[in-house]
Design a protein around this motif. Structure first.
Motif, PDB file in Angstrom:
ATOM      1  N   SER A 587      -4.855  15.420   5.362  1.00  0.00           N
ATOM      2  CA  SER A 587      -4.533  14.601   4.163  1.00  0.00           C
ATOM      3  C   SER A 587      -3.158  13.952   4.270  1.00  0.00           C
ATOM      4  CB  SER A 587      -4.319  15.633   3.051  1.00  0.00           C
ATOM      5  OG  SER A 587      -5.497  16.489   2.658  1.00  0.00           O
ATOM      6  N   VAL A 588      -3.485  12.253   4.007  1.00  0.00           N
ATOM      7  CA  VAL A 588      -2.409  11.356   4.354  1.00  0.00           C
ATOM      8  C   VAL A 588      -1.897  10.876   2.934  1.00  0.00           C
ATOM      9  CG1 VAL A 588      -1.714   9.554   5.571  1.00  0.00           C
ATOM     10  CG2 VAL A 588      -3.605  10.613   6.346  1.00  0.00           C
ATOM     11  N   PRO A 589      -0.614  11.100   2.480  1.00  0.00           N
ATOM     12  CA  PRO A 589      -0.008  10.630   1.217  1.00  0.00           C
ATOM     13  C   PRO A 589       0.108   9.109   1.431  1.00  0.00           C
ATOM     14  CG  PRO A 589       1.518  11.954   2.400  1.00  0.00           C
ATOM     15  CD  PRO A 589       0.407  12.075   3.274  1.00  0.00           C
ATOM     16  N   ILE A 590      -0.442   8.371   0.695  1.00  0.00           N
ATOM     17  CA  ILE A 590      -0.377   7.023   0.586  1.00  0.00           C
ATOM     18  C   ILE A 590       0.091   6.383  -0.884  1.00  0.00           C
ATOM     19  CG2 ILE A 590      -1.371   4.430   1.030  1.00  0.00           C
ATOM     20  CD1 ILE A 590      -0.811   6.073   3.571  1.00  0.00           C
ATOM     21  N   PHE A 591       1.123   5.637  -1.029  1.00  0.00           N
ATOM     22  CA  PHE A 591       1.230   5.234  -2.510  1.00  0.00           C
ATOM     23  C   PHE A 591       0.004   4.448  -3.138  1.00  0.00           C
ATOM     24  CE2 PHE A 591       5.511   5.236  -0.083  1.00  0.00           C
ATOM     25  CZ  PHE A 591       6.435   6.052  -0.988  1.00  0.00           C
ATOM     26  N   LYS A 592       0.037   4.859  -4.387  1.00  0.00           N
ATOM     27  CA  LYS A 592      -1.188   4.412  -5.168  1.00  0.00           C
ATOM     28  C   LYS A 592      -1.332   3.024  -4.927  1.00  0.00           C
ATOM     29  CE  LYS A 592      -4.625   6.092  -8.001  1.00  0.00           C
ATOM     30  NZ  LYS A 592      -5.396   7.037  -7.626  1.00  0.00           N
ATOM     31  N   ARG A 679       7.449  17.989  -6.311  1.00  0.00           N
ATOM     32  CA  ARG A 679       6.810  16.841  -7.119  1.00  0.00           C
ATOM     33  C   ARG A 679       7.898  16.211  -7.826  1.00  0.00           C
ATOM     34  NH1 ARG A 679       2.541  19.455  -8.502  1.00  0.00           N
ATOM     35  NH2 ARG A 679       3.300  19.947 -10.637  1.00  0.00           N
ATOM     36  N   SER A 680       8.835  17.092  -8.659  1.00  0.00           N
ATOM     37  CA  SER A 680      10.001  16.397  -9.360  1.00  0.00           C
ATOM     38  C   SER A 680      10.802  15.623  -8.623  1.00  0.00           C
ATOM     39  CB  SER A 680      10.565  17.615 -10.027  1.00  0.00           C
ATOM     40  OG  SER A 680      11.430  18.129  -9.196  1.00  0.00           O
ATOM     41  N   ILE A 681      11.064  16.011  -7.361  1.00  0.00           N
ATOM     42  CA  ILE A 681      11.984  15.085  -6.334  1.00  0.00           C
ATOM     43  C   ILE A 681      11.337  14.048  -6.156  1.00  0.00           C
ATOM     44  CG2 ILE A 681      13.194  15.141  -4.180  1.00  0.00           C
ATOM     45  CD1 ILE A 681      13.331  18.069  -4.472  1.00  0.00           C
ATOM     46  N   MET A 682       9.977  14.009  -5.750  1.00  0.00           N
ATOM     47  CA  MET A 682       9.179  12.857  -5.446  1.00  0.00           C
ATOM     48  C   MET A 682       9.016  11.679  -6.392  1.00  0.00           C
ATOM     49  SD  MET A 682       6.232  14.131  -2.835  1.00  0.00           S
ATOM     50  CE  MET A 682       5.257  15.338  -3.894  1.00  0.00           C
ATOM     51  N   GLU A 683       9.018  12.281  -7.811  1.00  0.00           N
ATOM     52  CA  GLU A 683       8.892  11.263  -8.848  1.00  0.00           C
ATOM     53  C   GLU A 683      10.153  10.610  -9.290  1.00  0.00           C
ATOM     54  OE1 GLU A 683       7.360  13.552 -12.053  1.00  0.00           O
ATOM     55  OE2 GLU A 683       5.193  13.999 -11.239  1.00  0.00           O
ATOM     56  N   GLU A 684      11.303  11.541  -9.078  1.00  0.00           N
ATOM     57  CA  GLU A 684      12.488  11.044  -9.372  1.00  0.00           C
ATOM     58  C   GLU A 684      13.036   9.910  -8.354  1.00  0.00           C
ATOM     59  OE1 GLU A 684      16.705  13.117  -9.836  1.00  0.00           O
ATOM     60  OE2 GLU A 684      15.007  14.240 -10.688  1.00  0.00           O
ATOM     61  N   GLY A 687       8.870   7.848  -6.181  1.00  0.00           N
ATOM     62  CA  GLY A 687       7.235   8.376  -5.645  1.00  0.00           C
ATOM     63  C   GLY A 687       7.026   8.289  -4.047  1.00  0.00           C
ATOM     64  N   VAL A 688       8.397   8.829  -3.283  1.00  0.00           N
ATOM     65  CA  VAL A 688       8.554   8.993  -1.886  1.00  0.00           C
ATOM     66  C   VAL A 688       7.558  10.304  -1.558  1.00  0.00           C
ATOM     67  CG1 VAL A 688      10.877   8.254  -1.419  1.00  0.00           C
ATOM     68  CG2 VAL A 688      10.250  10.791  -2.027  1.00  0.00           C
ATOM     69  N   HIS A 689       6.995  10.253  -0.339  1.00  0.00           N
ATOM     70  CA  HIS A 689       6.244  11.409   0.114  1.00  0.00           C
ATOM     71  C   HIS A 689       6.998  12.349   0.574  1.00  0.00           C
ATOM     72  CE1 HIS A 689       2.647   8.386  -0.551  1.00  0.00           C
ATOM     73  NE2 HIS A 689       2.938   9.102  -1.644  1.00  0.00           N
ATOM     74  N   ILE A 704      10.014  12.837   5.203  1.00  0.00           N
ATOM     75  CA  ILE A 704      10.073  12.260   3.984  1.00  0.00           C
ATOM     76  C   ILE A 704       9.819  10.671   4.339  1.00  0.00           C
ATOM     77  CG2 ILE A 704      11.426  11.631   2.037  1.00  0.00           C
ATOM     78  CD1 ILE A 704      13.440  13.890   3.017  1.00  0.00           C
ATOM     79  N   ARG A 705       8.734  10.137   3.650  1.00  0.00           N
ATOM     80  CA  ARG A 705       8.343   8.728   3.777  1.00  0.00           C
ATOM     81  C   ARG A 705       8.217   8.127   2.475  1.00  0.00           C
ATOM     82  NH1 ARG A 705       3.345  10.141   5.136  1.00  0.00           N
ATOM     83  NH2 ARG A 705       3.736  10.378   7.534  1.00  0.00           N
ATOM     84  N   GLY A 706       8.632   6.713   2.564  1.00  0.00           N
ATOM     85  CA  GLY A 706       8.838   5.922   1.362  1.00  0.00           C
ATOM     86  C   GLY A 706       9.961   4.910   2.019  1.00  0.00           C
ATOM     87  N   PRO A 707      10.293   3.888   0.640  1.00  0.00           N
ATOM     88  CA  PRO A 707      11.175   3.051   0.698  1.00  0.00           C
ATOM     89  C   PRO A 707      12.711   3.569   1.139  1.00  0.00           C
ATOM     90  CG  PRO A 707       9.823   2.710  -1.340  1.00  0.00           C
ATOM     91  CD  PRO A 707       9.633   4.113  -0.747  1.00  0.00           C
ATOM     92  N   ALA A 708      13.226   2.493   2.031  1.00  0.00           N
ATOM     93  CA  ALA A 708      14.429   3.368   2.646  1.00  0.00           C
ATOM     94  C   ALA A 708      15.355   3.806   1.659  1.00  0.00           C
ATOM     95  CB  ALA A 708      15.213   2.103   3.658  1.00  0.00           C
ATOM     96  N   GLU A 709      15.493   3.295   0.622  1.00  0.00           N
ATOM     97  CA  GLU A 709      16.739   3.665  -0.268  1.00  0.00           C
ATOM     98  C   GLU A 709      16.267   5.003  -0.898  1.00  0.00           C
ATOM     99  OE1 GLU A 709      17.649   0.697  -3.115  1.00  0.00           O
ATOM    100  OE2 GLU A 709      18.276  -0.822  -1.714  1.00  0.00           O
ATOM    101  N   GLU A 710      14.922   5.206  -1.258  1.00  0.00           N
ATOM    102  CA  GLU A 710      14.560   6.318  -2.111  1.00  0.00           C
ATOM    103  C   GLU A 710      14.610   7.561  -1.149  1.00  0.00           C
ATOM    104  OE1 GLU A 710      14.232   6.257  -5.124  1.00  0.00           O
ATOM    105  OE2 GLU A 710      14.340   4.174  -5.465  1.00  0.00           O
TER     106      GLU A 710
END
Length: 1272
Positions: A587-592, A679-684, A687-689, A704-710
Motif C-alpha cells: 500500500s502506497v500513501p499518495i496525497f489525494k 492520524r491526528s499528527i498527519m492531519e495536523e 496531511g503528511v504520510h 515521514i513523507r510530504g511537503p518539506a515544512e510539514e
C-alpha cells in the motif's frame, strides 16, 4: 355372456394377407357387383335445391337439409331494470346526483361484477337502475344494488332444525342461489346452535320472497319420510339382488331411495328415504323378501383353501355376483384377516347344488406353481425393460408371474392350462441361461469402487462391452465389498482378472495431501475448470480432489501411481509458488490531490504503469477519505510500480522523505487505537504520510513523507511524543457536543494548537468512522493533561452558555449571506459551534442581524462576518482579456480549473456569453455602400477588446490580480516540432489511437499536417508546463519508430523453397497445426501459393535471415520424411465406412493417431465407393490395413445379423398396405339423375374458364346450362 367381435384395420389387413390372390379378386368383384345402381343417391338428395318462394297454405314443406328449422340462438347479454322507491333509498341527497356517494357505489359495483349500470330519477324521486351484462353478472349486481343503495330491513322465519340443511343445499349452492334470486342475506344458525330461527336481511320485497321460498322448502320436506330397517347382513344380497339389480328396480318403481350398506361395511341398518307413501311401499317389498328368504333359505358350509378364496370372489366381487345371478344363492366368504377356510352357501335347497358346483369350479380354475431359477438369473429372464417377460405375458395375459428378490424361484399364478404352458417356457429359458451363463463375485475395498467405475463410468463400461458381461458394483450406502460379474463364462473370467488387476494396481497407488491456501483454489481450477483440466490432461493417471468451498479446508488430495503423484505435486507446487509470488501486495500513501495525476488523462498513466510493471493497481473511490493506493503482483514488480507512483507525486509537488529512528517498542502507542494518534499528527501537519514498519520486524525506522515544512513539523512532534512516552504517559477523556468540535479546533487548528502549546498535551478528536462522536482524548504528562483538561472544560462550559446578540449589516450585503439557500450561514454555523444567524425578512429594509449561540462561538462568528463584510466593501471588479477560443481550455474538464482558481484566490469569475455575431455573419444580408437597414455601421476599433473575450473577476484587488495571473498562465501556447513526414502515419496510429494516447498522456493538442501538404512540421498546443514534456515524448516516439523501421527492414528477408504441392497439406497439418508451430517457433511468416498461381510448388518464408533458414530446414525435414512414405489402396465395403469414421470423425482420428498414418475415404459420387487409401511408413501402413480389414469383418457380421432380425419383424401399417394389390381407378363420387345426364347435356368442365370463370375476368357469350342461368 355375450361377446362382440370388433374388426380393426390391423385384423382386416391380417385377414386379407391370409387370402389367396384369386380369393381377394373374387371378393372385390363380388362386392362391386353387389352395388346396385339403385343404391346410388340421386342428385337432389345429395344437393338439395334452395326454396325459391314460400309454399301456399296447406301444402306441406318437404323436409331436407336446407329447410330444417334452426333453433334460435339466445343472446348471452341480458338487461334488467330495478326500481328503488324514495322511502327506501339509502342516499337521498338530490343535489349530488351523478357525483356523490351513490355514483361512487355504482362505479364500484360495475368494477366488481362486470355489469353495466345506468341510473335515472323518476318523478316521484324513486331511483331506476338499468343493469346490462351476462346473467351471473346481472344477478350479482342486483344483490349489490339492493344491499348498498337500498335501505335494509330484517326478519326471521322458523322452520324445523332438520330442514336447515335443505335450505343450505350441497356445498351451500342452494343458499347462494336463494340469496342471488331474492337479493337478500340469509343467516342460518350453526348445527350446534339449538335455535331454529333463520335470519333474513334485505329489502321488504326481497324479505317476502326469501321467506316464501324457505317455507316452500320446509313444506316440501314435511312430505318426506326416513325409515331405518335392521336386517341381518346375510340377507342383504337377496335384497340388493345380483349387481344391485333388484334394489335398483324397487327405487325406480317406488321413487324412494334405498341405501343398503356395502359388503365391506359391517352394518345391518338399511335406510329408506322419500315421500311417506313411497317409503312405506319400499319397506313392504324389503320385508317380504326378507321373511321369504328367512323361511325358505338353507345353508351349506364347504371347505375351500384360503389361497383359492380370491378366485371364488373374483375381480371386484364379480364372481360372487355371477353365482347369485345364475343360481339365486349367496356365497359368504370369511374376511381376509380370518384364518377360516369355511365358505357358506345360503339359498333355496334345490339351487344349492348348482351353486356349490360353480364355487368349486371357480376355486379350481386357477392354480399356483413355481419354477426353480437362481436369483441372479431373474433379471436376464425379465430382460431389458421387461422385454423378455412381455413376450410371455402377452400370449398368456391371465398368468401372473412373480419374482422375489433373494429367492431362487419364480411363482406363477393363473388358469391351470395357461400356467402349465408358461411354466414350460420359463423352464426352457432358465435351462438355456444356466447352460451358457455364469457368475462370480470378487472382493474389492469399497474405497476403490469409484476408481473402478471411472469418470462417467468409462472404465466399467469398457469392461462390460469388451467382455460382454454385466458388472454390479454395490452403491456407497451399502458399504459392501462384493462385486458381482455375470455373463458368458469366458467373459466373466476375463472381466474378473482385469478388475482384480485394476484393484491391485490401486492398492499400490499413493495418496498425497497438499496444503494449498484456499484463496488459491479458484485460481488453480480456473474459469470453467480450464486450468485444472490442463493439469489433469498432463497427469491423466492422477486424480485431483479439491475440498468443498464451504469447508474452508486447505487440503488438496492427489491419488495415483507414486511417480506420477510426485511429478504432479512438484508441478502444482510450482504453480502455487508463482501465485504466491504474484499475490504480493503493498500500500502506497499518495496525497489525494495527486490521484488524478497518477491516473492520467483517460487513465493513460495508470494503464502504462500497470502494463510495464505487470501489476494490479487499485485506487480508492473518489468519495473515500483513504489516500492508500494498493499495488498487487510480484514483489520486484510491486516495488518498481511503487517507485514510479511516488516519482509522479514527487515531480508534481515539493515532496521530501525523512527517516526517523524511534524504538519499535513505542510504535504501537504512537499509532494509537485504530491509528488515531498517528492520524491526528498527519492531519495536523497538512496531511503528511507517516509509515511505521510492520509489527514484530524489530525495525526502528519510521518514514515521514510530504511537503518539506510539514515533514519537519511532524518529525518534531513524533520525536517529542516518543520522548514523552518514554518518560511518562497519561490519558484523560472529555465529552463535548460534536457541533462544538470545529470551534474547539479553530480555523486551521488555531484554538487547539494554542491549548497544546500552552500545556504540552496532545488532544485527539473523533473521526467520522468512530462510533462515539462526543469523545475527546487528551494525552501527555499528568500535569500537562490536567492543565489541558482544565482549559478544554472551561471552553466547553462557555460553549454551553448560550447568549443572544445582534450586529448591523448593510442590507446591500444581505443577499451575499442568504444566497444559495443560506450556504454561507451554514458554513459559519458548522465552523463556529452551531451559531444561529437570523437576517431580517426580504423587503423589511432592516439592517439588524441576530446571532444566537455559545458566547465564545458567537463572538468568533461575529468577527468572521465582519471580515466578510469588509471584503465585500473592498471588492473590486477587474477584467481579463483572453481570446474566446481559449476559454474552454482555461475552464478545464467540467470547469475544474476555474473552480480551483476561485477557491485558491477567493474571487468570483464570470465568463462572457459566446459571440453569436460570428456564427450568424454568414447569414447576414448583403450590404451596399456600407449600409444595412438604412443604418451606417462604424468599423470596430481594433484596440477595444471584444465583449466575448472579456472575463470579469470580482473580489479584493490583490486577490483579483493573482487570479488574473493564474488565468493567463492557463492560456495554451503552440510550438512546432519537426518529425519526418513518412513517420506521421505511425504517430497517428490505427484510427488515431497513437496520437490520442499522447494527447491524453501529456494533456496537449497535437496537430498533424494534412497528407497533401507533405510537411514535416507537427504543431503542439497546450500549457507551457506541459509543452516541454510533450515535445520530449514526441521526439522519443520518433526514435522508437526509426528503430522499428530498421528492424522491419531486417525482418523483411525473403526465402523461397520448392516443394511438391502434394506435400503442402501435410506441411500445413490439421487445422494448420504444423505450419503454425513452425511459424511461432521461428518467428517467420510462411506463404503457400494461391490456387491460381503459376508456381504451385513455391513456398515463401519471410523473417530474419537466420530464422527463415531454420524454418526452411524444418520444412525440408518434413518433406524428406513424407517422401519415405507409401500409399496403398484397399477395398472396404462402403456400408461400414460410417462406422469406421465414427461420430464427427472420432473413430478414424483414433486409428490415424494410433498407427501414425493418413486414411482417405472416397467422396460421394466416386467411381469406386469402396476404395480407401492409407498413407504412411510401410510398416505402419500394413498394420493399419490389417486393423481396418478386421473392423470391416466385424461390422459386416453385425449388419448380416441385423438384416436377419429385420426379416422376422412385423411390417408397419404403411408397409402392409403397400403390399396389397393395386386397386382399380377411383370412380369418384357418383350420383343418379344429375342435370348433365338429362338430355344431351355434358358434365361441367372444371378446367374451363367459361364454366368456372375467375373474379374480374371477361365473360364470354353466356349460354343456358343445367346449373341454371349464370348471374355475374
Amino acid at each position: 355372456m355375450s361377446s362382440v367381435a370388433v374388426l380393426t384395420q390391423e385384423s382386416f389387413n391380417e385377414h386379407r394377407s391370409g387370402l389367396l390372390p384369386e380369393q381377394v379378386k373374387s371378393a372385390v368383384a363380388g362386392h362391386s357387383g353387389a352395388e346396385d345402381e339403385d343404391s346410388l343417391p340421386t342428385y337432389k338428395d345429395a344437393f338439395p335445391p334452395l326454396p325459391e318462394k314460400p309454399l301456399p297454405e296447406g301444402v306441406q314443406e318437404t323436409g331436407n337439409a336446407w329447410t330444417t328449422k334452426i333453433k334460435p340462438l339466445k343472446s348471452s347479454v341480458i338487461t334488467q331494470v330495478f326500481h328503488v322507491p324514495l322511502e327506501e333509498r339509502k342516499y337521498k341527497d338530490m343535489n349530488q346526483f351523478g357525483e356523490g356517494d351513490q355514483a361512487k357505489v355504482c362505479l364500484d359495483i360495475m368494477h366488481k361484477t362486470g355489469a353495466h349500470l345506468e341510473l335515472s330519477m323518476a318523478k316521484d324521486q324513486g331511483l331506476s337502475i338499468m343493469v346490462s351484462g351476462k346473467h351471473d353478472a346481472v344477478m350479482k349486481a342486483r344483490k349489490e344494488i339492493v344491499s348498498r343503495l337500498q335501505t335494509q330491513a330484517s326478519a326471521t322465519v322458523a322452520i324445523p332444525k332438520e330442514h336447515h340443511r335443505f335450505v343450505i343445499g350441497k356445498s351451500g349452492e342452494k343458499l347462494q342461489e336463494l340469496e342471488l334470486k331474492t337479493a337478500t342475506k340469509i343467516q342460518i344458525p350453526r348445527p350446534e346452535d339449538p335455535s331454529n330461527l333463520i335470519k333474513i336481511s334485505g329489502t321488504k320485497e326481497g324479505l317476502e320472497k326469501a321467506k316464501h321460498e324457505i317455507l316452500l322448502i320446509s313444506a316440501e320436506q314435511d312430505k318426506r319420510a326416513v325409515e331405518r330397517m335392521n336386517i341381518e347382513k346375510v340377507y342383504h344380497p337377496f335384497i340388493t339382488g345380483a349387481y344391485n339389480k333388484l334394489v335398483g328396480e324397487w327405487m325406480q318403481e317406488t321413487g324412494a331411495r334405498i341405501n343398503v350398506p356395502p359388503p365391506s361395511v359391517n352394518k345391518t341398518e338399511i335406510v329408506i328415504t322419500g315421500e311417506k307413501e313411497q317409503v312405506a311401499l319400499a319397506m313392504a317389498k324389503i320385508k317380504k323378501i326378507y321373511e321369504e328368504k328367512k323361511k325358505n333359505a338353507t345353508t351349506i358350509a364347504v371347505e375351500v383353501k384360503k389361497s383359492q378364496h380370491k378366485y371364488v370372489i373374483g375381480p371386484k366381487g364379480n364372481t360372487l355376483q355371477e353365482i347369485l345371478d345364475r343360481t339365486g344363492v349367496s356365497v359368504e366368504i370369511p374376511p381376509l384377516d380370518s384364518s377360516s377356510e369355511t365358505v357358506i352357501l345360503r339359498g333355496e335347497p334345490d339351487r344349492l347344488g348348482q351353486a356349490l358346483t360353480e364355487v368349486y369350479a371357480k376355486a379350481n380354475s386357477y392354480t399356483v406353481s413355481s419354477v426353480s431359477a437362481p436369483s441372479w438369473l431373474h433379471r436376464f429372464i425379465i430382460g431389458k425393460k421387461g422385454q423378455n417377460l412381455a413376450k410371455i405375458t402377452q400370449q398368456m395375459p391371465k398368468v401372473h408371474i412373480e419374482f422375489t428378490e433373494g429367492e431362487d424361484k419364480i411363482t406363477l399364478e393363473g388358469p391351470t392350462k395357461d400356467v402349465q404352458i408358461v411354466q414350460g417356457q420359463i423352464e426352457a429359458v432358465v435351462t438355456d441361461l444356466v447352460s451358457r451363463m455364469d457368475y462370480t463375485e470378487i472382493s474389492v475395498d469399497p474405497k476403490f469402487h469409484r476408481h473402478l467405475i471411472g469418470k462417467g463410468g468409462a472404465n466399467i463400461n469398457r469392461i462390460k462391452e469388451q467382455h460382454k458381461v454385466s458388472v454390479r458394483i454395490p452403491p456407497d450406502n451399502e458399504k459392501s465389498n462384493l462385486i458381482r460379474i455375470e455373463g458368458d463364462p469366458q467373459g466373466v473370467q476375463e472381466a474378473k482378472k482385469e478388475l482384480l488387476e485394476l484393484a491391485s494396481r490401486m492398492e499400490n497407488e499413493r495418496t498425497k495431501d497438499m496444503i494449498i491456501e484456499q484463496r488459491f483454489h479458484r485460481a488453480i481450477i480456473g474459469q470453467k475448470g480450464e486450468k485444472i483440466k490442463e493439469v489433469r490432461d498432463k497427469f491423466p493417471e492422477v486424480i485431483i480432489n479439491f475440498p468443498d468451498p464451504t469447508q474452508k479446508s486447505d487440503i488438496v488430495q492427489l491419488r495415483g501411481p507414486r511417480t506420477e503423484v510426485e511429478k504432479c505435486t512438484k508441478f502444482m507446487q510450482k504453480m502455487v509458488a508463482e501465485m504466491v509470488e504474484n499475490s504480493f501486495s503493498v500500500s502506497v500513501p499518495i496525497f489525494k490531490q495527486f490521484h488524478k495525476n497518477i491516473i492520467g488523462k483517460g487513465g493513460a498513466n495508470i494503464k502504462k504503469i500497470r502494463e510495464e510493471t505487470n501489476t494490479k493497481i487499485d485506487l480508492p473511490a473518489e468519495n473515500s477519505n483513504s489516500e492508500m493506493i494498493v499495488i498487487t503482483g510480484k514483489k520486484a514488480n510491486c516495488e518498481a510500480a511503487k517507485n514510479r507512483v511516488l516519482a509522479i507525486q514527487k515531480e508534481l509537488a515539493n515532496i521530501t522523505e525523512v527517516e526517523v529512528s524511534i524504538p519499535s517498542k513505542l510504535h504501537n502507542s504512537l499509532i494509537g487505537s485504530k491509528g488515531r494518534f498517528v492520524r491526528s499528527i498527519m492531519e495536523e501537519c497538512g496531511g503528511v504520510h507517516i509509515h511505521f514498519p510492520t509489527e514484530g520486524s524489530g525495525i526502528d525506522a519510521v518514514i515521514i513523507r510530504g511537503p518539506a515544512e510539514e515533514v519537519e513539523k511532524a518529525k518534531k512532534q513524533l520525536l517529542y511524543l516518543a520522548e514523552e512516552k518514554q518518560i511518562k504517559s497519561h490519558t484523560v477523556e472529555l465529552r463535548a457536543k460534536p457541533e462544538y468540535h470545529k470551534f474547539l479546533i479553530g480555523k486551521g487548528g488555531g484554538n487547539i494548537r494554542k491549548v497544546r502549546d500552552n500545556t504540552g498535551a496532545r488532544i485527539l478528536f473523533p473521526t467520522a468512522d468512530d462510533k462515539d462522536q462526543e469523545l475527546i482524548t487528551v494525552i501527555g504528562t499528568e500535569e500537562a493533561v490536567a492543565e489541558a483538561q482544565k482549559e478544554l472544560e472551561a471552553l466547553i462550559k462557555s460553549l454551553d452558555n448560550v447568549v443572544e446578540d445582534f450586529m448591523i449589516v448593510d442590507p446591500k450585503h444581505h443577499r451575499f449571506f442568504v444566497a444559495r439557500r443560506g450556504q454561507v450561514l451554514r458554513d459559519i454555523a458548522d465552523e463556529y459551534g452551531g451559531v444561529l444567524v437570523s437576517f431580517p425578512r426580504t423587503g423589511s429594509q432592516s439592517d439588524k442581524v441576530t446571532l444566537k449561540g455559545a458566547k465564545d462561538c458567537l463572538e468568533a462568528a461575529k468577527k468572521r462576518m465582519l471580515e466578510m463584510i469588509e471584503d465585500l466593501d473592498a471588492q473590486v471588479i477587474m477584467e481579463c482579456v483572453i481570446p474566446q477560443k481559449f476559454h474552454r481550455s482555461i475552464m478545464g474538464p467540467k470547469g475544474s480549473r476555474i473552480q480551483q482558481i476561485t477557491k485558491d484566490h477567493n474571487v468570483q469569475i464570470k465568463f462572457p456569453d459566446r459571440d453569436e455575431q460570428q456564427a450568424s455573419s454568414a447569414d447576414a444580408p448583403v450590404q451596399e455602400n456600407g449600409e444595412a437597414n438604412g443604418e451606417v455601421k462604424e468599423p470596430a476599433d481594433p484596440l477595444v477588446p471584444k465583449k466575448c473575450d472579456v472575463i470579469v473577476l470580482s473580489g479584493r484587488k490583490e486577490r483579483c490580480e493573482a487570479a488574473v495571473e493564474a488565468l493567463k498562465a492557463l492560456v495554451p501556447l503552440t510550438i512546432a516540432v519537426e518529425v519526418p513526414f513518412e513517420l506521421h502515419r505511425y504517430i497517428i496510429g490505427q484510427k488515431g489511437s497513437g496520437i490520442r494516447k499522447m494527447m491524453d498522456e501529456f494533456e496537449v493538442n497535437i496537430q498533424v499536417p494534412a497528407h497533401e501538404l507533405q510537411s514535416d512540421i507537427i504543431s503542439v498546443t497546450g500549457l507551457a508546463s506541459h509543452l516541454d514534456r510533450a515535445k520530449e515524448g514526441l521526439l522519443e516516439r520518433v526514435k522508437e519508430l526509426q528503430a522499428e523501421q530498421e528492424d522491419r527492414a531486417l525482418r523483411s528477408f525473403k526465402l523461397t523453397i520448392t516443394v511438391d504441392p502434394k506435400y503442402h497439406p501435410k506441411i500445413i497439418g490439421r487445422k494448420g497445426a504444423i505450419i503454425t508451430q513452425i511459424r511461432n517457433e521461428h518467428e517467420v511468416n510462411i506463404q503457400f501459393p494461391e490456387k491460381n498461381d503459376e508456381n504451385q510448388d513455391q513456398i515463401t518464408i519471410t523473417g530474419y535471415e537466420q530464422n527463415a533458414v531454420a524454418a526452411r530446414d524444418a520444412i525440408q525435414a518434413i518433406v524428406h520424411e513424407l517422401e519415405e512414405m507409401i500409399s496403398e489402396d484397399i477395398t472396404l465395403d462402403s456400408r461400414v465406412h460410417a462406422r469406421i469414421i465414427g461420430a464427427r470423425g472420432k473413430g478414424i482420428r483414433k486409428i490415424m493417431d494410433e498407427f501414425k498414418v493418413d486414411v482417405r475415404f472416397p467422396q460421394s459420387g466416386a467411381a469406386d465407393p469402396n476404395l480407401v487409401t492409407v498413407t504412411g511408413r510401410p510398416e505402419r501402413v500394413d498394420e493399419a490395413i490389417d486393423h481396418l480389414l478386421n473392423l470391416e469383418e466385424e461390422y459386416m457380421g453385425d449388419m448380416v445379423e441385423n438384416e436377419a432380425k429385420m426379416a422376422y419383424m412385423k411390417p408397419s401399417g404403411s408397409t402392409a398396405s403397400s403390399m396389397e394389390e393395386p386397386r382399380g381407378p377411383s370412380k369418384g363420387f357418383v350420383v343418379r339423375e344429375a342435370p348433365w345426364a338429362i338430355g344431351n347435356e355434358k358434365a361441367p368442365d372444371m378446367s374451363s374458364s367459361e364454366e368456372f370463370p375467375s373474379f374480374g375476368a371477361p365473360v364470354t357469350n353466356a349460354r343456358s346450362s343445367p346449373w341454371g342461368p349464370k348471374r355475374f
